[in-house]
Design a protein around this motif. Sequence first.
Motif, short mmCIF file in Angstrom:
data_model
loop_
_atom_site.label_atom_id
_atom_site.label_comp_id
_atom_site.label_asym_id
_atom_site.label_seq_id
_atom_site.Cartn_x
_atom_site.Cartn_y
_atom_site.Cartn_z
N LEU A 1 44.17 -45.04 -4.69
CA LEU A 1 44.72 -46.31 -4.22
C LEU A 1 44.92 -46.17 -2.72
O LEU A 1 45.85 -45.50 -2.26
N THR B 1 40.56 -48.38 -4.66
CA THR B 1 41.05 -49.75 -4.56
C THR B 1 42.00 -49.85 -3.36
O THR B 1 42.80 -48.96 -3.12
N CYS C 1 45.17 -51.37 -1.54
CA CYS C 1 46.44 -52.04 -1.86
C CYS C 1 46.77 -53.01 -0.74
O CYS C 1 46.61 -52.70 0.43
N HIS D 1 51.73 -51.46 1.72
CA HIS D 1 52.19 -50.08 1.49
C HIS D 1 53.55 -50.08 0.83
O HIS D 1 54.53 -49.63 1.41
N GLY E 1 52.81 -53.23 -3.89
CA GLY E 1 51.41 -53.08 -3.54
C GLY E 1 50.71 -52.09 -4.45
O GLY E 1 49.56 -52.30 -4.87
N GLY E 2 51.40 -51.01 -4.74
CA GLY E 2 50.83 -49.99 -5.61
C GLY E 2 50.63 -50.50 -7.03
O GLY E 2 49.62 -50.20 -7.68
N GLY F 1 47.65 -52.82 -6.98
CA GLY F 1 46.43 -52.05 -6.80
C GLY F 1 46.05 -51.31 -8.07
O GLY F 1 44.87 -51.23 -8.44
N ILE G 1 53.17 -46.36 -2.95
CA ILE G 1 52.04 -46.84 -3.74
C ILE G 1 51.91 -46.03 -5.03
O ILE G 1 51.67 -46.58 -6.11
#
Lengths: 348, 348
Positions: free
Chosen positions: A202, A232, A234, A237, A241-242, A245, A266
């Motif tokens: 990620l 992928t 994200c 941060h 977002g994690g 993703g 993430i």
Amino acid sequence: MHSVWADDQQREPSVEQPDGTRRRATIHDVAKLAGVSRQTVSRAVNDKGEIDPATKERVLEAARLLDYRPSRFARGMVRKGTVTTGLVIPDLMNPFFPEVAAGVLEAAEQRGWQVVMWDSRIDEAREQDALDVLSHQADAIVGYFKSPDDVLARHLGGVPLVLLERGPQQTRFAAVGIDAAAGLAQGMAHLVGAGHRRIGMLDGVHGPGPRRGAFLQQARRYGLPVDESWITLCAEHSVAGGEAGMEQLLDARPDITAVFGFNDLIAVGAMRAARRRGRRVPEDLAVLGFDGLSLGELVEPALSTLHIDKRRLGRLAVEQVARLHSGAEPLRGAEAWVVPELVVRASA
Amino acid sequence: MHSVWADDQQREPSVEQPDGTRRRATIHDVAKLAGVSRQTVSRAVNDKGEIDPATKERVLEAARLLDYRPSRFARGMVRKGTVTTGLVIPDLMNPFFPEVAAGVLEAAEQRGWQVVMWDSRIDEAREQDALDVLSHQADAIVGYFKSPDDVLARHLGGVPLVLLERGPQQTRFAAVGIDAAAGLAQGMAHLVGAGHRRIGMLDGVHGPGPRRGAFLQQARRYGLPVDESWITLCAEHSVAGGEAGMEQLLDARPDITAVFGFNDLIAVGAMRAARRRGRRVPEDLAVLGFDGLSLGELVEPALSTLHIDKRRLGRLAVEQVARLHSGAEPLRGAEAWVVPELVVRASA
DNA sequence: TGGGGGCCCGTGAGCGTTCACGTGAACGTT
DNA sequence: AACGTTCACGTGAACGCTCACGGGCCCCCA
């Protein structure tokens, strides 16, 4: 003992002018009121010698009355030596950066320097605003910047700059970097050693960078069936977002058995999303982070990560500034790199 | 396009003096080299009008050659209006404070002010060092301080001060506070409503403060069998501190069914220690935090807490500074308080 | 009684800019 | 041909402070 200061300091300007407006009191005003010369006032407020205790008291009383405070500019003109460095941080909400800042502040304090701080909030325009302002107010600038070298130079007006987390080949400015390659060598060795071969990543918003590069390099080294399609991006941060993703990555590559996160936030998001999808961590999916935030120890399961000494990063940056300032060559290469250290906890 | 700046900026001093030493170039040096007057140099570097493009280029070239940068002090002398405020933070490692700082920076940036930051690391001596330095360099100071008013005043030299998290009755300085009473009213209502009567507290290092006071007040209000003996002091405001404190509290009061933590970090520590002792959270022991750190959502179980808007706290502090600066009365009472909001998650 | 030496204190200069003017040249206008 | 305008640039002053002096004054000792 009752101090007059605490009461008087609340009202701001103090000396009535001929035209009726008010103005900050100067050393001259104090001198006039106390019936002495400027020099004597200076002696009193800086408590140097060669002054009668009685007059000193009289002068200080006058200063209090007028709420006199010496102008830092006038002082700076004549007394050299006050060093101020600007610090530009991309996101104070990410626990990583306060720690770097702490390192900068610590090193700066040791040298008797001051630090004026700016939060660019990951905005390239605000980042340039920061430079425009700080280049006028600081003797040097350290920080995180997305803008390319020439843009930075344009807004810098000749002020020395130390970039955080950029390798020497990525910039012609002085810099302090993170040895992503060394970090990922440890991390991937650990994952592969545990039998993983289908490893995703990620990545952060900025796209291809040293971490991704090192990841792919290690994947090639071990002959893993991994290429850009296993990565992928994200959108931010952060944990959220994690999570997003990870959802995406699991859709694209449902068969992965391990994932490497651009940073701990993430990675934590990845764990949460994976578990929501019914995958156990680390049994079904191993998760490895990058940064070594202390919150990694708090989550369930505890996050394995490539820990970096963030305070040291900050201290090194100040060291670089000192070198520029003294005319010495800045550190290049290994001395200006901090290398991550694998911390194995439960998640991988 | 190759910029000369980026290369030249690395070497520091630039003008050879008669005695052989080197000195930063002044506007005069540039004027001499370019064969114009100081004023023309000034026009060029500040790009004002009334200058021939050709000479402007010549002047800028000379400036580049000498690595000329205008002195911020000389500039500050004649151009009024650069406001700098000092910000003193007790512990950058505690995620609470960076968020407050973010609020301060945000509000300061909006006003075009600068912020010089200082990490006192919860050390009273360093706190006073901060004041000694900042009182000379800032137009106002905001921050967290343990020292009593008169000590502060002594190191302040008349610079306006805004205290963070102190109620009006606790200081004669301007302040921005947290309404602990309102917070604990919500928190205790929730705990009592869930049937808890044997409620302990893990207090912070500083001992009796508003949070403890409000806790005891609420305990009395509900007629709980709770007094000072149900309170344990934590050695530090951290997860580790909370763990240690919880061990101690469980030894002293094994029969508690709920505990209120001075802040989220301590509360998280409490949860960990309790679970290590075999108590389930929240079934055997409910845990309530204070602060609303985002990491509270990440731990297992998620932490219920009295959330406070930390950015707002920071913004309010800057607002206070603005009032002092303009001679207005600082906000007192409710306007300068931020009230916590109960966020119920899994831990209580 | 004169002079040397502390003590206090004041005076001029200078730090590096910008601001408010002043000046001279070139050009157009009546 | 005399005059106003604009343009490009220079000159003194001021910002508020400290530093290096210099000058009284009093006391002490020769």
